[in-house]
Design a protein around this motif. Structure first.
Motif, PDB file in Angstrom:
ATOM      1  N   PHE A  89      37.785  23.130  33.518  1.00  0.00           N
ATOM      2  CA  PHE A  89      37.057  22.964  32.257  1.00  0.00           C
ATOM      3  C   PHE A  89      36.457  21.565  32.221  1.00  0.00           C
ATOM      4  O   PHE A  89      37.134  20.601  31.881  1.00  0.00           O
ATOM      5  CB  PHE A  89      37.983  23.210  31.055  1.00  0.00           C
ATOM      6  CG  PHE A  89      38.088  24.654  30.698  1.00  0.00           C
ATOM      7  CD1 PHE A  89      38.781  25.533  31.515  1.00  0.00           C
ATOM      8  CD2 PHE A  89      37.469  25.155  29.564  1.00  0.00           C
ATOM      9  CE1 PHE A  89      38.852  26.881  31.215  1.00  0.00           C
ATOM     10  CE2 PHE A  89      37.536  26.499  29.245  1.00  0.00           C
ATOM     11  CZ  PHE A  89      38.231  27.371  30.067  1.00  0.00           C
ATOM     12  N   ASP A 115      16.237  23.866  31.248  1.00  0.00           N
ATOM     13  CA  ASP A 115      15.732  25.244  31.348  1.00  0.00           C
ATOM     14  C   ASP A 115      16.585  26.222  30.550  1.00  0.00           C
ATOM     15  O   ASP A 115      16.097  27.202  30.017  1.00  0.00           O
ATOM     16  CB  ASP A 115      15.722  25.710  32.816  1.00  0.00           C
ATOM     17  CG  ASP A 115      14.603  25.046  33.588  1.00  0.00           C
ATOM     18  OD1 ASP A 115      13.754  24.398  32.960  1.00  0.00           O
ATOM     19  OD2 ASP A 115      14.599  25.164  34.827  1.00  0.00           O
ATOM     20  N   TRP A 116      17.887  25.993  30.558  1.00  0.00           N
ATOM     21  CA  TRP A 116      18.808  26.791  29.751  1.00  0.00           C
ATOM     22  C   TRP A 116      20.020  25.924  29.464  1.00  0.00           C
ATOM     23  O   TRP A 116      20.046  24.745  29.827  1.00  0.00           O
ATOM     24  CB  TRP A 116      19.173  28.117  30.461  1.00  0.00           C
ATOM     25  CG  TRP A 116      19.737  29.099  29.481  1.00  0.00           C
ATOM     26  CD1 TRP A 116      21.030  29.517  29.391  1.00  0.00           C
ATOM     27  CD2 TRP A 116      19.040  29.730  28.402  1.00  0.00           C
ATOM     28  NE1 TRP A 116      21.170  30.369  28.327  1.00  0.00           N
ATOM     29  CE2 TRP A 116      19.972  30.514  27.702  1.00  0.00           C
ATOM     30  CE3 TRP A 116      17.713  29.691  27.948  1.00  0.00           C
ATOM     31  CZ2 TRP A 116      19.621  31.266  26.572  1.00  0.00           C
ATOM     32  CZ3 TRP A 116      17.369  30.432  26.826  1.00  0.00           C
ATOM     33  CH2 TRP A 116      18.314  31.217  26.153  1.00  0.00           C
ATOM     34  N   HIS A 117      21.040  26.525  28.801  1.00  0.00           N
ATOM     35  CA  HIS A 117      22.207  25.717  28.454  1.00  0.00           C
ATOM     36  C   HIS A 117      23.174  25.642  29.637  1.00  0.00           C
ATOM     37  O   HIS A 117      23.396  24.586  30.210  1.00  0.00           O
ATOM     38  CB  HIS A 117      22.891  26.281  27.215  1.00  0.00           C
ATOM     39  CG  HIS A 117      21.937  26.460  26.063  1.00  0.00           C
ATOM     40  ND1 HIS A 117      21.201  25.423  25.557  1.00  0.00           N
ATOM     41  CD2 HIS A 117      21.579  27.554  25.353  1.00  0.00           C
ATOM     42  CE1 HIS A 117      20.434  25.876  24.561  1.00  0.00           C
ATOM     43  NE2 HIS A 117      20.641  27.158  24.421  1.00  0.00           N
ATOM     44  N   CYS A 118      23.722  26.798  30.010  1.00  0.00           N
ATOM     45  CA  CYS A 118      24.598  26.824  31.182  1.00  0.00           C
ATOM     46  C   CYS A 118      23.854  27.585  32.272  1.00  0.00           C
ATOM     47  O   CYS A 118      23.471  28.732  32.072  1.00  0.00           O
ATOM     48  CB  CYS A 118      25.927  27.511  30.860  1.00  0.00           C
ATOM     49  SG  CYS A 118      27.050  27.595  32.274  1.00  0.00           S
ATOM     50  N   ASP A 121      27.060  31.051  36.494  1.00  0.00           N
ATOM     51  CA  ASP A 121      27.968  32.066  35.970  1.00  0.00           C
ATOM     52  C   ASP A 121      29.389  31.496  36.033  1.00  0.00           C
ATOM     53  O   ASP A 121      29.941  31.319  37.123  1.00  0.00           O
ATOM     54  CB  ASP A 121      27.849  33.341  36.821  1.00  0.00           C
ATOM     55  CG  ASP A 121      28.823  34.430  36.366  1.00  0.00           C
ATOM     56  OD1 ASP A 121      29.720  34.132  35.538  1.00  0.00           O
ATOM     57  OD2 ASP A 121      28.694  35.576  36.842  1.00  0.00           O
ATOM     58  N   PRO A 122      29.986  31.210  34.868  1.00  0.00           N
ATOM     59  CA  PRO A 122      31.295  30.542  34.864  1.00  0.00           C
ATOM     60  C   PRO A 122      32.399  31.335  35.557  1.00  0.00           C
ATOM     61  O   PRO A 122      33.387  30.759  36.013  1.00  0.00           O
ATOM     62  CB  PRO A 122      31.612  30.390  33.365  1.00  0.00           C
ATOM     63  CG  PRO A 122      30.283  30.433  32.694  1.00  0.00           C
ATOM     64  CD  PRO A 122      29.464  31.395  33.507  1.00  0.00           C
ATOM     65  N   THR A 123      32.209  32.664  35.653  1.00  0.00           N
ATOM     66  CA  THR A 123      33.280  33.461  36.255  1.00  0.00           C
ATOM     67  C   THR A 123      33.242  33.406  37.786  1.00  0.00           C
ATOM     68  O   THR A 123      34.227  33.732  38.442  1.00  0.00           O
ATOM     69  CB  THR A 123      33.164  34.941  35.807  1.00  0.00           C
ATOM     70  OG1 THR A 123      31.896  35.460  36.252  1.00  0.00           O
ATOM     71  CG2 THR A 123      33.240  35.060  34.294  1.00  0.00           C
ATOM     72  N   ALA A 128      34.273  26.574  33.605  1.00  0.00           N
ATOM     73  CA  ALA A 128      33.758  26.814  32.258  1.00  0.00           C
ATOM     74  C   ALA A 128      32.427  26.091  32.080  1.00  0.00           C
ATOM     75  O   ALA A 128      32.137  25.135  32.807  1.00  0.00           O
ATOM     76  CB  ALA A 128      34.775  26.324  31.223  1.00  0.00           C
ATOM     77  N   PRO A 129      31.612  26.530  31.112  1.00  0.00           N
ATOM     78  CA  PRO A 129      30.362  25.803  30.858  1.00  0.00           C
ATOM     79  C   PRO A 129      30.661  24.360  30.448  1.00  0.00           C
ATOM     80  O   PRO A 129      31.686  24.089  29.830  1.00  0.00           O
ATOM     81  CB  PRO A 129      29.748  26.565  29.672  1.00  0.00           C
ATOM     82  CG  PRO A 129      30.421  27.888  29.641  1.00  0.00           C
ATOM     83  CD  PRO A 129      31.789  27.670  30.203  1.00  0.00           C
ATOM     84  N   THR A 131      30.540  21.275  28.163  1.00  0.00           N
ATOM     85  CA  THR A 131      30.398  21.215  26.708  1.00  0.00           C
ATOM     86  C   THR A 131      30.097  19.793  26.281  1.00  0.00           C
ATOM     87  O   THR A 131      30.570  18.832  26.883  1.00  0.00           O
ATOM     88  CB  THR A 131      31.675  21.657  25.992  1.00  0.00           C
ATOM     89  OG1 THR A 131      32.764  20.895  26.513  1.00  0.00           O
ATOM     90  CG2 THR A 131      31.935  23.123  26.190  1.00  0.00           C
ATOM     91  N   ASP A 331      14.218  35.224  27.062  1.00  0.00           N
ATOM     92  CA  ASP A 331      15.606  34.747  27.078  1.00  0.00           C
ATOM     93  C   ASP A 331      16.058  34.251  25.700  1.00  0.00           C
ATOM     94  O   ASP A 331      17.244  34.256  25.396  1.00  0.00           O
ATOM     95  CB  ASP A 331      15.750  33.588  28.082  1.00  0.00           C
ATOM     96  CG  ASP A 331      16.273  34.061  29.435  1.00  0.00           C
ATOM     97  OD1 ASP A 331      16.628  35.240  29.548  1.00  0.00           O
ATOM     98  OD2 ASP A 331      16.329  33.227  30.353  1.00  0.00           O
ATOM     99  N   HIS A 335      20.063  37.239  24.575  1.00  0.00           N
ATOM    100  CA  HIS A 335      21.501  37.010  24.769  1.00  0.00           C
ATOM    101  C   HIS A 335      22.233  36.567  23.498  1.00  0.00           C
ATOM    102  O   HIS A 335      23.346  36.076  23.564  1.00  0.00           O
ATOM    103  CB  HIS A 335      21.709  35.959  25.866  1.00  0.00           C
ATOM    104  CG  HIS A 335      20.900  36.224  27.091  1.00  0.00           C
ATOM    105  ND1 HIS A 335      21.163  37.288  27.931  1.00  0.00           N
ATOM    106  CD2 HIS A 335      19.800  35.606  27.603  1.00  0.00           C
ATOM    107  CE1 HIS A 335      20.268  37.291  28.908  1.00  0.00           C
ATOM    108  NE2 HIS A 335      19.430  36.290  28.730  1.00  0.00           N
ATOM    109  N   VAL A 336      21.565  36.723  22.359  1.00  0.00           N
ATOM    110  CA  VAL A 336      22.220  36.327  21.106  1.00  0.00           C
ATOM    111  C   VAL A 336      23.326  37.328  20.765  1.00  0.00           C
ATOM    112  O   VAL A 336      24.424  36.959  20.362  1.00  0.00           O
ATOM    113  CB  VAL A 336      21.201  36.231  19.956  1.00  0.00           C
ATOM    114  CG1 VAL A 336      21.872  35.698  18.691  1.00  0.00           C
ATOM    115  CG2 VAL A 336      20.030  35.334  20.360  1.00  0.00           C
TER     116      VAL A 336
END
Lengths: 361, 329
Positions: A89, A115-118, A121-123, A128-129, A131, A331, A335-336
């Motif tokens: 994390f 471009d995006w937040h995370c 792919d956290p998995t 984890a993303p 923060t 996008d 994904h909301v």
């Protein structure tokens, strides 16, 4: 366990001094040669990542970069002590740790590129993303660990934060929850002396951040944060304890943020150059290099291959971040929710229509 | 219906939790006093005994911690259901809800999802002291990524709770405290409309009352009283604040041409404001009068001995209906 067993050492654990000489400490096992070589390689790569990211900010390819320059020993050790089934994390300053865990460097930098937040792919690598709200991720780490415990899985979670974050309420709640649930979590605080401009003395008057562990009923330890050997040893012991069912612990690494908070910050407004110079002599790379060279382990050939790998990572960063791939406006709405609400469908159609009329789509 | 036992809304919530936990081992129920005690409103009664400490458990007393724990559990394959003991005690969890619960799917483009149910006993009318009677729905409804439901009937308590737990997205279930002990004969197996659907609770032709949660019984009572005076009021139960069922609500308003929104939250910048705006934007040419609202005043929730002055009443609803420009027709 008697509470004195929770207390950290009188001084931060150190296994290599500033000049790379072994410090005798019978209580802490010194890492094996190959582990030290691997850590040194990760340090060189990590330093190169920090330098390259800094350059990319100046070239306008990254919006911002909170650098871990000078803290690379903490960054690489946190990743190296984990197994594949474990979780990391990170905070926003832990790009080097994330890359150390195997995440693609360009995907890692998506947040800071904008471009995006995370961007990853956290998995996939169990990272984890990143923060930015401080300490909020620590309690998520407890949840991930507790889910693993409930399913009987062998998973340890490394939960990272900085010294400033220890003042947040979620730091307290996370450590308390972890202790009560005996969750397999290692809380790893990089005390780099500053929360943006505010020095540690304004955060706490506790004897050390590691002492806070005692109040939660878990062991606390402090370690020289620029000594990768000590970090591997102390964090490795903490991970092993968590894996064996002994519950969580808190590790505080004493280090220093060599650069400003981010490129947007001006550190000369709140600290003196002589303080920074003092820490330059404690550079984690110089220390591991001196140790390994002295032991005859860092051959010219090995050094060259390490440098080549660092350059290769830098090249991946440059190539990836120099590309302008227009983010997809869809996008914004996709994904909301799992299924967009009727209202979001209307808004997506509105935007698509607007863009088509502008000929932008 | 006669073959079904009368149960309370609290029992319907409890049965929904029990059935969801039986159906899916990843459903966990936790919070403050939800274990041995069964919750201060007894909504989790018997779950700890039936499912054990691993599935239904008390946490340390810290709402942000409870919410953050749910985020982590959801990241690692669980379907957490958390109880925020009272509406106004949920605020310490607000950062976790807004910054993580609501945003995680979007942040990770769907790689991490948050199938979390946030149970919030909400609203007043129970003589509760300070910090026990807030209507906090606007905060949640304003947060993209959250689904927000407010059941008003015993059957909906069951249906919407099951729907919330089954949802792939986080759902805030506003449990109307005042209605916990309301009773109804219901067949829980009978399918009700799901999340995202409003329903017409009472047909009427002269004006439409739009309400949710605690305000639905007030609207129904007002419609009864109006009928005695010869005015036919339709009642729409919103049920699902997010997603909002524009279609059902607007079709109802178009059929009568007049509308009053009833909600006990403070009216300024509220869910009731949003409903008025949506109805006006979509039904303007069908309206014979401006859409009116009957809401709480814009004040901190009052002490028990003054709350009756604050809460929407049948008389206030009827007065608002009287105000819908009948003479201009």
């Amino acid at each position: 366990m008697p509470s004195h067993d929770f207390l950290p050492s009188e001084q931060p654990v150190q296994l290599l001094d500033q000049d790379g000489r072994r410090v005798e400490d019978p209580e802490h096992e010194f890492p094996a040669d190959e582990a030290m070589l691997r850590a040194h390689e990760a340090l060189v790569v990590g330093r190169r990542v920090n330098e390259q990211a800094y350059a990319l900010v100046r070239q306008g390819r990254l919006a911002v970069y909170p650098s871990s320059y000078g803290q690379e020993a903490c960054e690489v050790a946190a990743a190296l002590v984990l197994a594949d089934q474990d979780w990391l994390f990170p905070t926003y300053r832990d790009v080097v740790s994330i890359i150390g865990r195997g995440v693609d460097p360009v995907e890692t930098l998506t947040l800071l590129k904008g471009d995006w937040h995370c961007g990853y792919d956290p998995t996939e690598h169990r990272v984890a993303p990143q923060t930015t709200p401080l300490a909020t991720q620590l309690i998520h780490a407890v949840g991930v660990a507790h889910a693993a415990t409930l399913r009987g899985e062998d998973t340890v979670v490394m939960a990272m934060c900085g010294d400033g974050a220890t003042s947040e309420g979620d730091f307290h709640e996370a450590l308390n929850f972890a202790a009560v649930f005996k969750a397999p979590v290692v809380f790893f605080v990089q005390n780099n002396e500053y929360a943006i401009s505010v020095p540690l003395a304004r955060q706490t008057v506790a004897p050390s951040l590691a002492h806070k562990a005692v109040g939660y009923g878990m062991p606390g330890e402090r370690v020289d944060g620029n000594d990768v050997a000590a970090l591997l040893s102390v964090l490795g012991t903490a991970v092993d304890a968590a894996r064996s069912g002994a519950g969580p612990s808190l590790v505080e690494a004493h280090t220093y943020r060599m650069q400003a908070h981010t490129n947007a910050d001006d550190a000369t407004r709140y600290r003196q150059d002589d303080e920074v110079e003092k820490w330059q002599g404690r550079d984690p790379l110089l220390r591991s290099e001196a140790y390994l060279t002295g032991r005859g382990l860092l051959t010219d050939e090995r050094s060259a291959s390490i440098s080549a790998r660092a350059e290769a990572v830098a090249t991946v960063m440059r190539d990836g971040l120099m590309q302008d791939v227009a983010p997809d406006p869809a996008d914004l709405f996709d994904h909301v929710y799992a299924t967009p609400t009727p209202q979001l469908r209307e808004q997506a159609a509105f935007l698509a229509d607007e863009l088509s009329r502008e000929g932008v789509s | 219906m006669a073959e079904h036992e009368k149960i309370t809304m609290a029992q319907a919530f409890n049965q929904a939790l029990r059935d969801a936990m039986t159906a899916d081992e990843s459903v966990l129920m936790f919070g403050e006093d939800v274990g041995a005690l069964g919750g201060v409103f007894r909504v989790t009664d018997g779950l700890n005994a039936e499912f054990g400490d691993a599935r239904c458990f008390d946490t340390p007393l810290a709402e942000s911690g409870i919410m953050g724990l749910a985020v982590g559990l959801a990241m690692n394959g669980m379907r957490p259901v958390v109880e925020m003991q009272f509406d106004a005690f949920a605020y310490p969890a607000f950062e976790q809800i807004v910054s993580h619960v609501a945003k995680m799917r979007n942040r990770t483009r769907g790689a991490l999802t948050m199938p979390i149910t946030i149970r919030v006993p909400y609203a007043g009318g129970i003589g509760g002291v300070e910090h026990h009677c807030d209507s906090s729905e606007a905060y949640y409804a304003h947060t993209p990524g959250l689904t927000v439901v407010a059941p008003a009937t015993v059957a909906d308590a069951y249906t919407l709770m099951r729907g919330a737990i089954a949802s792939p997205d986080p759902v805030v279930v506003l449990e109307p405290k005042k209605l916990y002990w309301s009773k109804d004969e219901v067949d829980l197996d009978e399918a009700q409309p799901g999340i995202g659907r409003a329903v017409v609770r009472r047909e009427g032709t002269d004006a439409t009352l739009i309400a949710y949660g605690t305000s639905v019984p007030i609207a129904l009572e007002a419609a009864d009283a109006a009928a005695a005076e010869g005015r036919s009021l339709q009642v729409v139960d919103v049920r699902s604040i997010v997603p909002f069922d524009d279609e059902t609500v607007c079709a109802a308003v178009r059929s009568t041409g007049r509308a009053v929104v009833v909600a006990e939250a403070a009216g300024f910048a509220s869910v009731s404001s949003e409903i008025v705006a949506r109805v006006t934007e979509r039904c303007f040419h069908h309206l014979a009068a401006p859409v009116r609202r009957v809401t709480g005043f814009d004040i901190p929730y009052p002490p028990p001995k003054l709350e009756h002055l604050h809460l929407p009443s049948v008389d206030r609803v009827l007065d608002a209906v009287d105000d819908l420009q009948w003479d201009d027709v």
